[in-house]
Every structure is written in C-alpha cells, then in structure tokens.
Enzyme design. Structure first.
Site, mmCIF file in Angstrom:
data_model
loop_
_atom_site.group_PDB
_atom_site.id
_atom_site.type_symbol
_atom_site.label_atom_id
_atom_site.label_comp_id
_atom_site.label_asym_id
_atom_site.label_seq_id
_atom_site.Cartn_x
_atom_site.Cartn_y
_atom_site.Cartn_z
ATOM 1 N N ILE A 160 -69.613 -85.243 -117.680
ATOM 2 C CA ILE A 160 -70.675 -84.380 -118.195
ATOM 3 C C ILE A 160 -70.268 -83.715 -119.500
ATOM 4 O O ILE A 160 -71.110 -83.494 -120.382
ATOM 5 C CB ILE A 160 -71.098 -83.322 -117.144
ATOM 6 C CG1 ILE A 160 -72.311 -82.532 -117.630
ATOM 7 C CG2 ILE A 160 -69.943 -82.399 -116.793
ATOM 8 C CD1 ILE A 160 -73.521 -83.368 -117.972
ATOM 9 N N GLY A 170 -73.976 -87.220 -110.209
ATOM 10 C CA GLY A 170 -74.204 -85.780 -110.180
ATOM 11 C C GLY A 170 -73.773 -85.162 -111.492
ATOM 12 O O GLY A 170 -73.853 -85.786 -112.555
ATOM 13 N N GLU A 171 -73.346 -83.900 -111.428
ATOM 14 C CA GLU A 171 -72.841 -83.185 -112.613
ATOM 15 C C GLU A 171 -73.892 -82.987 -113.702
ATOM 16 O O GLU A 171 -73.548 -82.695 -114.839
ATOM 17 C CB GLU A 171 -71.655 -83.925 -113.251
ATOM 18 C CG GLU A 171 -70.486 -84.197 -112.368
ATOM 19 C CD GLU A 171 -69.367 -84.953 -113.094
ATOM 20 O OE1 GLU A 171 -69.448 -85.137 -114.327
ATOM 21 O OE2 GLU A 171 -68.409 -85.353 -112.414
ATOM 22 N N ALA A 172 -75.169 -83.184 -113.399
ATOM 23 C CA ALA A 172 -76.235 -83.129 -114.413
ATOM 24 C C ALA A 172 -76.123 -84.270 -115.415
ATOM 25 O O ALA A 172 -76.692 -84.211 -116.508
ATOM 26 C CB ALA A 172 -76.251 -81.788 -115.148
#
Length: 343
Positions: free
Chosen positions: A105, A306-308
């Site tokens: 990210i 995940g993690e944006a």
C-alpha cells in the site's frame, strides 16, 4: 465538526439523518456532459464517476487533488482458534512495515499520489473470541467507531479505506452471515491462503460465531459489534464521517465492504457516497457486492491483499474522470459540430 456518538443507538440515529447528494452539483455535471467534445457515453463509467464526485463533493466541477488513504489495524480473538494461517503477531509486524514504508500500500499510495495513514486499534488486546459471545462490548465497539470518525481529515477530495488484521476475513464472513444469512461456506474463503481442513475449520468457526450471537443479530450494528472487530468498526465510523464531511469514499475489498454493510442494512442509502473499488478474489466479496446493490466494482484484478490496495488503485480513475469532465472543451468552445456531417 462531526458529532460523535456515545452509543450504538446514537450512531443509528446519525445514520437516519445523513445528508443526501448535492442535486445542484449533480445537475450541473449532467448538463455539461453532453456538451463535451466526444460522442455521448464514449467515456463509459468515467462519466458517471464525474457526476458521482460532483454530487458528493457538493461542487461542480469536481476535483481530486488531495486523496487520503486510511488503513485501520486490529486483532481478533478468534485467531487463536485457527481462523488464519498466520498468528496475531503478524498484525503488529505489518503495521511496523506500513510505518517503515515497505508494504504494497505504501508503493501504491506513492504511485497514485495518495496520502497514507495507518491507525492501530489496541493490537495488544484482541477482541473476544466470537464463538463464545460478542467480540466487543458496546463501549469497545463505539470507541472504535469514534476512532474511525475522528480519523477522517478535513479538506480532502477523496477517501480510500482499508484494513489489516489477522483473522479479519473470518470476522467479515461472520458479519455477512449475521446480516444476510445463508451458510458459513457461502461467505468464508481462503483469506491468507487456507485450504482443505484448515478452511473447513475456519468455516466452522464462522458458523459457530453466528450461532453464539444469534439472539442479537436482528440489529445490524449488533452484528458489527458481536462478529466484527475494531478495525471493521473504525471503517464503519470513517464511512459515516466522510458522508458528513462531503467526501466520496472508495471501499476496498471483502473486509472493507463487510465493515460498511451494516450501515446499509440500517439506512438503505448510507453507502451512496461510496464506490466499491475492486472485485476481490475472496469469494464472498462477489456475493456481498450483489447484496449491497450498487454499481459494479471499478476494477477487477484478481487481488485479495486488503490494505486499501484496490481502493488506492482506483484513485487515478477518479482523477481521470474529474479531469476529463472539467478540462475538456465543449463543442461550442472548440467550434466542433455536435452532429458530424454524413459522408
């Protein structure tokens, strides 16, 4: 200033009085679109994105100059029961990696021109094991919601949301099962790579969590409290604060959408200022997106990090939509005929 709730009942009241879109700004965007030097509809979903940005930023033309990424991190008691391939210590280690700039990210935010912030939520105190009762007390859940609400900066144009937390795909699956029913296997996927007997064990834990808390699951916010985690509750709070601050939101994958889903179950239009950024490879996400009923995800890259990460990858699309809408010449300005001559 955003007023924060002192209870889930107060949070529910906020959901019942959320501001709607700016109809004047949206109308201005819709009126400008046919005048731009292109065939009608030729920019596809970029056109709708521009209208959406204008409506929820409350201005025309829209702009995406300052985008901000929030990643919330939390630990889950159910991890000790075999809900993940990794131990809870990995959450702490990954937060350190985020802060050091070494995670995916961090690279995606740099590449996309997005400010990054990670917020950890009591990582040394995991939630309770939801197979034995609620994951959080009401006080704990509200505290996490408020943390999320207070984390949304002022004066940003777009917010991307994500999470980090070992076993949080199990929590997301349990929240979805609590909200929508079906079977645990409908919602439970490999997460960090489980398969075979380990995936069966995770599915059993999700089913046990819904069963242990079934008396409370008629209230969607109780589903978030009983089956979710602090990072999921914080995401829910951030979604609401963004709405109150007129900031459009890009939701990441399965866990992020599961965190937001209880809001839509309380108030059907609570996620209108959000777009699902990407279709996760986690199998429950497709089912969840269909239940939420909004537009299709903006991207479909087979990701499940995940993690944006997926949300941040969609920021350039929004920038492009705003740039085209606001920067293109109209037919009149460019002295181009709106109806090309027939050969």
């Amino acid at each position: 200033m955003v007023v924060v709730p002192a209870s889930l009942a107060e949070f529910s009241q906020i959901l019942g009085s959320l501001p709607g879109p700016d109809k004047t700004a949206r109308a201005a965007a819709e009126a400008r679109e046919p005048q731009l030097t292109k065939p009608a509809g030729s920019l596809g979903r970029l056109e709708e994105l521009a209208h959406w940005l204008a409506a929820w930023q409350g201005r025309h033309p829209p702009r995406v100059e300052r985008a901000h990424c929030l990643v919330f991190a939390g630990n889950h008691g159910v991890a000790s029961r075999g809900a993940s391939a990794f131990p809870p210590e990995v959450t702490v280690q990954m937060v350190a990696n985020f802060r050091a700039g070494g995670a995916a990210i961090n690279q995606l935010c740099r590449a996309s021109g997005v400010d990054f912030e990670v917020i950890e939520l009591e990582l040394d105190r995991p939630t309770a094991d939801f197979t034995q009762g609620p994951a959080m007390s009401e006080e704990e859940c509200v505290r996490a919601i408020v943390t999320g609400m207070q984390a949304v900066p002022d004066d940003i144009d777009l917010l991307t949301l994500g999470e980090m937390g070992i076993a949080n795909t199990a929590a997301a699956a349990a929240v979805c099962l609590g909200l929508y029913g079906g079977t645990a296997s409908d919602w439970t996927g490999p997460g960090t790579g489980l398969s075979g007997a380990a995936l069966d064990r995770k599915t059993e834990l999700v089913a046990a969590g819904a069963e242990a808390n079934k008396a409370l699951l008629g209230d969607p916010l109780q589903a978030l409290r009983c089956l979710g985690g602090r990072e999921l509750a914080a995401i829910a709070g951030a979604v609401v604060a963004a709405r109150l601050k007129r900031v459009p939101v890009l939701l990441d994958g399965f866990i992020c959408c599961a965190a937001a889903a209880p809001l839509a179950s309380v108030a059907p239009h609570a996620l209108d200022h959000c777009r699902v950024a990407h279709g996760s490879a986690e199998p429950g996400h497709r089912r969840l997106v269909a239940r939420l009923g909004g537009p299709a995800p903006l991207l479909d890259l087979g990701m499940r990090l995940g993690e944006a990460s997926g949300a941040t990858l969609a920021v350039p699309l929004c920038r492009a939509a705003a740039a085209c809408h606001g920067g293109m010449a109209t037919f009149a300005e460019a002295a181009v005929s709106e109806s090309p001559p027939v050969a």
